[in-house]
Write a protein that holds these residues in place. Sequence first.
Motif, PDB file in Angstrom:
ATOM      1  N   PRO A   1       0.829  -1.200   0.000  1.00  0.00           N
ATOM      2  CA  PRO A   1       0.000   0.000   0.000  1.00  0.00           C
ATOM      3  C   PRO A   1       0.863   1.249   0.000  1.00  0.00           C
ATOM      4  CG  PRO A   1       0.050  -0.959   2.186  1.00  0.00           C
ATOM      5  CD  PRO A   1       0.769  -1.918   1.279  1.00  0.00           C
ATOM      6  N   PRO A   2       0.280   2.433  -0.197  1.00  0.00           N
ATOM      7  CA  PRO A   2       1.084   3.661  -0.252  1.00  0.00           C
ATOM      8  C   PRO A   2       2.002   3.824   0.944  1.00  0.00           C
ATOM      9  CG  PRO A   2      -1.191   4.112  -0.876  1.00  0.00           C
ATOM     10  CD  PRO A   2      -1.150   2.679  -0.396  1.00  0.00           C
ATOM     11  N   GLU A   3       1.543   3.482   2.151  1.00  0.00           N
ATOM     12  CA  GLU A   3       2.381   3.649   3.335  1.00  0.00           C
ATOM     13  C   GLU A   3       3.600   2.738   3.257  1.00  0.00           C
ATOM     14  OE1 GLU A   3      -0.799   2.888   3.324  1.00  0.00           O
ATOM     15  OE2 GLU A   3      -1.709   4.799   3.880  1.00  0.00           O
ATOM     16  N   ALA A   4       3.365   1.472   2.874  1.00  0.00           N
ATOM     17  CA  ALA A   4       4.486   0.524   2.785  1.00  0.00           C
ATOM     18  C   ALA A   4       5.441   0.907   1.662  1.00  0.00           C
ATOM     19  CB  ALA A   4       3.957  -0.897   2.567  1.00  0.00           C
ATOM     20  N   ALA A   5       4.878   1.405   0.550  1.00  0.00           N
ATOM     21  CA  ALA A   5       5.740   1.816  -0.561  1.00  0.00           C
ATOM     22  C   ALA A   5       6.654   2.947  -0.138  1.00  0.00           C
ATOM     23  CB  ALA A   5       4.886   2.249  -1.757  1.00  0.00           C
ATOM     24  N   GLY A   6       6.138   3.835   0.678  1.00  0.00           N
ATOM     25  CA  GLY A   6       6.949   4.938   1.150  1.00  0.00           C
ATOM     26  C   GLY A   6       8.030   4.497   2.105  1.00  0.00           C
ATOM     27  N   GLN A   7       7.842   3.313   2.742  1.00  0.00           N
ATOM     28  CA  GLN A   7       8.822   2.812   3.685  1.00  0.00           C
ATOM     29  C   GLN A   7       9.759   1.786   3.055  1.00  0.00           C
ATOM     30  OE1 GLN A   7       6.388   1.262   6.787  1.00  0.00           O
ATOM     31  NE2 GLN A   7       5.553   3.261   7.353  1.00  0.00           N
ATOM     32  N   ALA A   8       9.760   1.729   1.708  1.00  0.00           N
ATOM     33  CA  ALA A   8      10.629   0.772   1.024  1.00  0.00           C
ATOM     34  C   ALA A   8      12.090   1.084   1.343  1.00  0.00           C
ATOM     35  CB  ALA A   8      10.406   0.852  -0.491  1.00  0.00           C
ATOM     36  N   ARG A   9      12.930   0.075   1.147  1.00  0.00           N
ATOM     37  CA  ARG A   9      14.344   0.217   1.494  1.00  0.00           C
ATOM     38  C   ARG A   9      14.946   1.467   0.857  1.00  0.00           C
ATOM     39  NH1 ARG A   9      18.775  -0.904  -1.374  1.00  0.00           N
ATOM     40  NH2 ARG A   9      17.615  -2.015  -2.979  1.00  0.00           N
ATOM     41  N   ARG A  10      15.523   2.293   1.706  1.00  0.00           N
ATOM     42  CA  ARG A  10      16.187   3.501   1.236  1.00  0.00           C
ATOM     43  C   ARG A  10      17.663   3.205   0.991  1.00  0.00           C
ATOM     44  NH1 ARG A  10      13.849   8.397   1.724  1.00  0.00           N
ATOM     45  NH2 ARG A  10      15.884   9.383   1.993  1.00  0.00           N
ATOM     46  N   ALA A  11      18.139   3.679  -0.135  1.00  0.00           N
ATOM     47  CA  ALA A  11      19.545   3.505  -0.461  1.00  0.00           C
ATOM     48  C   ALA A  11      20.346   4.648   0.162  1.00  0.00           C
ATOM     49  CB  ALA A  11      19.726   3.491  -1.978  1.00  0.00           C
ATOM     50  N   THR A  12      21.659   4.480   0.178  1.00  0.00           N
ATOM     51  CA  THR A  12      22.551   5.562   0.605  1.00  0.00           C
ATOM     52  C   THR A  12      22.978   6.398  -0.591  1.00  0.00           C
ATOM     53  OG1 THR A  12      23.382   4.157   2.395  1.00  0.00           O
ATOM     54  CG2 THR A  12      24.688   6.093   1.825  1.00  0.00           C
ATOM     55  N   TYR A  13      23.156   5.727  -1.734  1.00  0.00           N
ATOM     56  CA  TYR A  13      23.585   6.417  -2.943  1.00  0.00           C
ATOM     57  C   TYR A  13      22.628   6.057  -4.085  1.00  0.00           C
ATOM     58  CZ  TYR A  13      27.916   6.815  -0.277  1.00  0.00           C
ATOM     59  OH  TYR A  13      28.837   7.076   0.709  1.00  0.00           O
ATOM     60  N   SER A  14      22.063   7.069  -4.716  1.00  0.00           N
ATOM     61  CA  SER A  14      21.241   6.884  -5.915  1.00  0.00           C
ATOM     62  C   SER A  14      22.054   7.345  -7.114  1.00  0.00           C
ATOM     63  CB  SER A  14      19.941   7.692  -5.825  1.00  0.00           C
ATOM     64  OG  SER A  14      19.088   7.196  -4.817  1.00  0.00           O
ATOM     65  N   ILE A  15      22.403   6.396  -7.969  1.00  0.00           N
ATOM     66  CA  ILE A  15      23.181   6.714  -9.173  1.00  0.00           C
ATOM     67  C   ILE A  15      22.190   7.026 -10.294  1.00  0.00           C
ATOM     68  CG2 ILE A  15      24.938   5.890 -10.766  1.00  0.00           C
ATOM     69  CD1 ILE A  15      25.563   3.748  -8.562  1.00  0.00           C
ATOM     70  N   VAL A  16      22.245   8.231 -10.820  1.00  0.00           N
ATOM     71  CA  VAL A  16      21.329   8.671 -11.871  1.00  0.00           C
ATOM     72  C   VAL A  16      22.098   8.731 -13.188  1.00  0.00           C
ATOM     73  CG1 VAL A  16      19.807  10.514 -12.678  1.00  0.00           C
ATOM     74  CG2 VAL A  16      19.921   9.956 -10.236  1.00  0.00           C
ATOM     75  N   VAL A  17      21.594   8.012 -14.188  1.00  0.00           N
ATOM     76  CA  VAL A  17      22.241   7.942 -15.500  1.00  0.00           C
ATOM     77  C   VAL A  17      21.204   8.277 -16.564  1.00  0.00           C
ATOM     78  CG1 VAL A  17      23.665   6.550 -17.032  1.00  0.00           C
ATOM     79  CG2 VAL A  17      23.590   6.002 -14.602  1.00  0.00           C
TER      80      VAL A  17
ATOM     81  N   ARG B   1      33.888  -3.072  -5.135  1.00  0.00           N
ATOM     82  CA  ARG B   1      34.529  -3.932  -4.129  1.00  0.00           C
ATOM     83  C   ARG B   1      34.477  -3.267  -2.752  1.00  0.00           C
ATOM     84  NH1 ARG B   1      40.005  -4.519  -7.669  1.00  0.00           N
ATOM     85  NH2 ARG B   1      39.167  -5.754  -9.396  1.00  0.00           N
ATOM     86  N   ASP B   2      34.524  -4.148  -1.737  1.00  0.00           N
ATOM     87  CA  ASP B   2      34.602  -3.692  -0.341  1.00  0.00           C
ATOM     88  C   ASP B   2      33.498  -2.697  -0.024  1.00  0.00           C
ATOM     89  OD1 ASP B   2      36.998  -5.191  -0.052  1.00  0.00           O
ATOM     90  OD2 ASP B   2      38.137  -3.520  -0.912  1.00  0.00           O
ATOM     91  N   PHE B   3      32.290  -3.027  -0.502  1.00  0.00           N
ATOM     92  CA  PHE B   3      31.168  -2.104  -0.337  1.00  0.00           C
ATOM     93  C   PHE B   3      29.867  -2.903  -0.312  1.00  0.00           C
ATOM     94  CE2 PHE B   3      27.885   0.696  -2.136  1.00  0.00           C
ATOM     95  CZ  PHE B   3      27.969   1.769  -1.256  1.00  0.00           C
ATOM     96  N   ASP B   4      28.923  -2.492   0.533  1.00  0.00           N
ATOM     97  CA  ASP B   4      27.616  -3.141   0.638  1.00  0.00           C
ATOM     98  C   ASP B   4      26.736  -2.680  -0.518  1.00  0.00           C
ATOM     99  OD1 ASP B   4      25.179  -4.210   1.287  1.00  0.00           O
ATOM    100  OD2 ASP B   4      24.897  -3.033   3.127  1.00  0.00           O
ATOM    101  N   MET B   5      26.483  -3.560  -1.494  1.00  0.00           N
ATOM    102  CA  MET B   5      25.704  -3.196  -2.673  1.00  0.00           C
ATOM    103  C   MET B   5      24.256  -2.860  -2.334  1.00  0.00           C
ATOM    104  SD  MET B   5      27.846  -3.175  -5.120  1.00  0.00           S
ATOM    105  CE  MET B   5      26.835  -3.194  -6.593  1.00  0.00           C
ATOM    106  N   GLY B   6      23.800  -3.259  -1.157  1.00  0.00           N
ATOM    107  CA  GLY B   6      22.445  -2.899  -0.731  1.00  0.00           C
ATOM    108  C   GLY B   6      22.277  -1.410  -0.517  1.00  0.00           C
ATOM    109  N   LYS B   7      23.382  -0.659  -0.479  1.00  0.00           N
ATOM    110  CA  LYS B   7      23.300   0.789  -0.293  1.00  0.00           C
ATOM    111  C   LYS B   7      23.126   1.535  -1.616  1.00  0.00           C
ATOM    112  CE  LYS B   7      26.208   0.899   3.866  1.00  0.00           C
ATOM    113  NZ  LYS B   7      27.441   1.485   4.482  1.00  0.00           N
ATOM    114  N   LEU B   8      23.117   0.786  -2.735  1.00  0.00           N
ATOM    115  CA  LEU B   8      23.055   1.418  -4.051  1.00  0.00           C
ATOM    116  C   LEU B   8      21.704   1.214  -4.712  1.00  0.00           C
ATOM    117  CD1 LEU B   8      26.450   0.528  -5.791  1.00  0.00           C
ATOM    118  CD2 LEU B   8      25.821   2.636  -4.614  1.00  0.00           C
TER     119      LEU B   8
ATOM    120  N   ALA C   1      14.594   9.261  -6.663  1.00  0.00           N
ATOM    121  CA  ALA C   1      15.666   8.702  -5.836  1.00  0.00           C
ATOM    122  C   ALA C   1      15.227   8.600  -4.388  1.00  0.00           C
ATOM    123  CB  ALA C   1      16.916   9.565  -5.951  1.00  0.00           C
ATOM    124  N   SER C   2      15.687   7.549  -3.708  1.00  0.00           N
ATOM    125  CA  SER C   2      15.366   7.354  -2.291  1.00  0.00           C
ATOM    126  C   SER C   2      16.557   7.635  -1.389  1.00  0.00           C
ATOM    127  CB  SER C   2      14.891   5.912  -2.067  1.00  0.00           C
ATOM    128  OG  SER C   2      15.959   4.997  -2.256  1.00  0.00           O
ATOM    129  N   ALA C   3      17.729   7.935  -1.972  1.00  0.00           N
ATOM    130  CA  ALA C   3      18.966   7.992  -1.198  1.00  0.00           C
ATOM    131  C   ALA C   3      19.269   9.401  -0.695  1.00  0.00           C
ATOM    132  CB  ALA C   3      20.138   7.488  -2.038  1.00  0.00           C
TER     133      ALA C   3
END
Length: 670
Positions: free
Chosen positions: A430-446, A466-473, A526-528
């Motif tokens: 629902p809209p509330e859950a969509a708004g609480q979706a996982r937030r990234a740390t970095y949003s790469i815009v291309v 390398r040496d980085f948590d891909m879940g933050k992207l 972007a969510s980051a």
Amino acid sequence: VQFRPPFAETLEPQGYAAWLAESGVVAATLVLSDPFADTPACASPEQARRTVSAMNELARCLDARDIEATIYGLPLCLVDEDNRGRAGNTALFFEDHQQYVQRSYAVAARLFKYPPLVVGKLMLLGQLRQASFDHPVDNLVAEWLLLRDKGRLYAAAVFLRRLTSHRSFLGNRPKASEIAEQARADKAEARRARAVQRIEGACATCGLRWVCDHESAAFKRLLPGLDIAAQSCAAYRSPLAYVAGQRKYYDVVDAERCRLPETWHELARRAHAFMAETPPALVRRPDEYYAANTRSYTLSGAVRWHSWTNTEKLSTNQEGQYLAGSRAPFALSYAVGAGTAEYAGFCAWDGHQAYRIVCPLVGASHEIALFVDEEGRYVLLRDGTPVRPAEFDGRLYLPLRLPTGLELRLSIWNIQERILTQDVKLWGPPPEAAGQARRATYSIVVFSTRFARRLQAALQSIAHQRDFDMGKLEVIVGYVPGLDATDDVLDSMRATHPALRIVRSPFPEQNAHSKGYVINHSIRRASAEWIVLIDSDILLPPDFFARLEQETPGATFIAPDGRYMLSPATTAQVLLGEVAPWADWPGLLETPGELRRGEAVGVPIGFCQVFKASCHEQVQYAEYEHFEGADCDFGLEMRKRFGPEKVLDGVCVAHLDHGGSQWFGTQKHL
């Protein structure tokens, strides 16, 4: 490639076809004439016969080289019998996916004789605008008739509305495109029947009379002295009788369009399972929404919409907002009936662009549903059966895929006085859950325009950090579906690197050059906390984000320490997969090339800019209709508002070669 006479007497069709095949030609059209080019008439019947012979032989040799070859403009009796499967008439020319939309072609041919200044003014005057608005006729009629008992006058008004519902003076009604195969076939058959009745001479008894253009004006002018002869073959009525087995070339985009019916049925099966296996996450009752900009009433279990104009009417809620919003995958459905309207479906808003996904109403009541999967593919269901969404000429954009985050409203067109809708059900977060979706740390815009191959290399450089948590992207790709193979690249990345979250940000073709516009609206998805803006021909070093994390504390605006311009040869090796940049990054920077530091008087420019997302509220990209300049303007304004940038000392990105300053994208995308 298109070919037209005259052909040189020294033309050797076999050698010419071999050269075309070696040059990468995949489809060739041989036309007798072209409205956009002057074609001289043959000087003698002998030259006319050589021209016809050359067209026949070249088509045969091209096909032997696996090149799609089609002949247009010749009467079919002059086409060799073994070539008739590679010859078409006017109707087939405009049905061929390699050719043009007939209305656009006719307009272009008419405008071609005018100077550019006149054409520009004519096109500007002819632009159509689409709007949903509060029509005064609705308000006047509703107040005068619906809220007062006028008896016979009311009945007369309803009768008049029924008779005039198709007239455009009652509203801004779009013209539906002719998309039904049967409707097109019926019209074509009727045209052919009328044409055949007017045929005289040899063509009147020819077996090809139903599928041939006969002696056109262009044929008589360009090939003087040639005689035609009746053919004693079977009288085929369909122009597809000969060309049904013709070799056809489909690029990535056309192939996906060919698979649309199959895709819709696959999505329909998923939609049924999706809605059957779980209860709705959200249900909008009739007292929670109403029709905007027109009269509506809340009944027991339904909303009654009233309208006296043939415009679009949208739903809204008490706050004047969208009815439901969610991130894909999701499904939305509602029941409509107890009245009459021309189209019903959904209006999907992604923050900058509205998409109307509607279908004709053919019965007294229907259950209308929209299902969107994780990749933005969608299907519209009417009573559980997939239907092709209605398309409207030149006015509403119907994308091949939808963005992954949408706000949705009900959309109903051309209501015949009144119609009812019931509960609106949403499956998915629902809209509330969509708004609480996982937030990234970095949003790469291309932003990628005709850079699909380079975009693939850029995304691979991101996926191999390398040496980085891909879940933050998260990677947000702004692009124009159908312009190149970007969708295919994103599909492949999703299948190969499922841990890398990719958000599609599609735009209509009119925005293909609007880099600033696309960037601004993609950033809003972007969510980051941080935005990493890169061009689609940039490779990031494998430790880019590991190093970036060390520098973000206390920073607002960050830039790399320059870019290394790769040579054409190294770029080719990267694009062909023979060099993996992440495997030996130092070695890549030792290949022939040029290291650039301090470009644009040291202002961080658009090949790589890193900044806090909150900065975008104050500083945005200039929305020019080209690629150049906006990135430097953005960098200067960021410095002015937030102070000097922090430079990542020793961190250099790589820039893939694309043959010079291609501000509108390279042409080498497939």
